[in-house]
Design an enzyme around this catalytic site. Structure first.
Site, short mmCIF file in Angstrom:
data_model
loop_
_atom_site.label_atom_id
_atom_site.label_comp_id
_atom_site.label_asym_id
_atom_site.label_seq_id
_atom_site.Cartn_x
_atom_site.Cartn_y
_atom_site.Cartn_z
N HIS A 1 0.84 -1.20 0.00
CA HIS A 1 0.00 0.00 0.00
C HIS A 1 0.88 1.25 0.00
O HIS A 1 0.70 2.15 -0.83
CB HIS A 1 -0.91 -0.03 1.24
CG HIS A 1 -1.78 1.16 1.39
ND1 HIS A 1 -3.15 1.08 1.38
CD2 HIS A 1 -1.50 2.48 1.59
CE1 HIS A 1 -3.66 2.29 1.55
NE2 HIS A 1 -2.67 3.15 1.68
N GLU A 2 1.81 1.31 0.94
CA GLU A 2 2.64 2.52 1.07
C GLU A 2 3.62 2.65 -0.10
O GLU A 2 3.82 3.75 -0.62
CB GLU A 2 3.38 2.53 2.41
CG GLU A 2 2.46 2.51 3.62
CD GLU A 2 1.36 3.58 3.61
OE1 GLU A 2 1.55 4.65 3.00
OE2 GLU A 2 0.31 3.33 4.22
N HIS B 1 1.99 4.17 -3.09
CA HIS B 1 1.90 5.63 -3.06
C HIS B 1 3.16 6.25 -3.67
O HIS B 1 3.07 7.19 -4.48
CB HIS B 1 1.71 6.14 -1.63
CG HIS B 1 0.33 5.98 -1.09
ND1 HIS B 1 -0.78 6.54 -1.68
CD2 HIS B 1 -0.12 5.34 0.02
CE1 HIS B 1 -1.86 6.25 -0.98
NE2 HIS B 1 -1.49 5.51 0.06
#
Length: 170
Positions: A75-76, A79
């Site tokens: 997820h991170e 980004h």
């Protein structure tokens, strides 16, 4: 519950592995990010785009290792990859279609925007608020904002949250 050196190294290796996957997918190189392990409220992880850095909550990580490797780390990293591929040229939504595409197509992970980890391991003080559909625990910061006149709405039913006066701070 804390992380030891080898656990932190495993997270850093996974971040680097995911960057290598993205480099193969996009056929270009990306600068490897800095990785930090700091408590960050209830956030499991945070991406700092312009700093090219990701932070992971060490207590939540220690209590939820498998979920971090399967969901939070991708997820991170997604980004940052989204920032490198689209965000520098134009403004993109944090969990918008570009980020979702990286999650799905590059990493094969379902693009979920929130976690449901047990937060009791954090020992945070919270205050109970009600709406039409549920009880929600707000942080001390948000509770103090309510006392100053701010209102919060339930994301599910849209009603204003109301402090449960008989609740105990937990």
């Amino acid at each position: 519950m804390t992380l030891n050196h080898s656990e932190k190294e495993a997270v850093i290796r996974e971040v680097h592995r995911l960057f290598a996957v993205a480099e193969r997918y996009f056929n270009r190189s990306f600068p490897l990010p800095d990785v930090s392990f700091r408590r960050s409220g209830k956030n499991a992880g945070t991406a700092f785009l312009q700093q090219n850095r990701v932070n992971f909550h060490p207590v939540l990580l220690a209590a939820n290792k498998a979920a971090f490797f399967s969901d939070v780390i991708p997820h991170e990293v997604s980004h940052l990859i989204t920032w490198h591929t689209a965000g520098k040229r134009r403004r993109v939504k944090p969990h918008g279609p570009e980020w979702q595409a990286v999650m799905q197509h590059v990493y094969g992970v379902s693009p979920s925007t929130t976690h449901d980890f047990d937060l009791s391991v954090l020992g945070l003080t919270t205050f109970n608020y009600r709406c039409g559909c549920q009880t929600i625990a707000l942080s001390v910061r948000r509770h103090n904002n309510v006392k100053k006149g701010r209102t919060y709405r339930c994301r599910r039913c849209g009603e204003n949250l109301v402090f449960v006066k008989n609740s105990e701070a937990t």
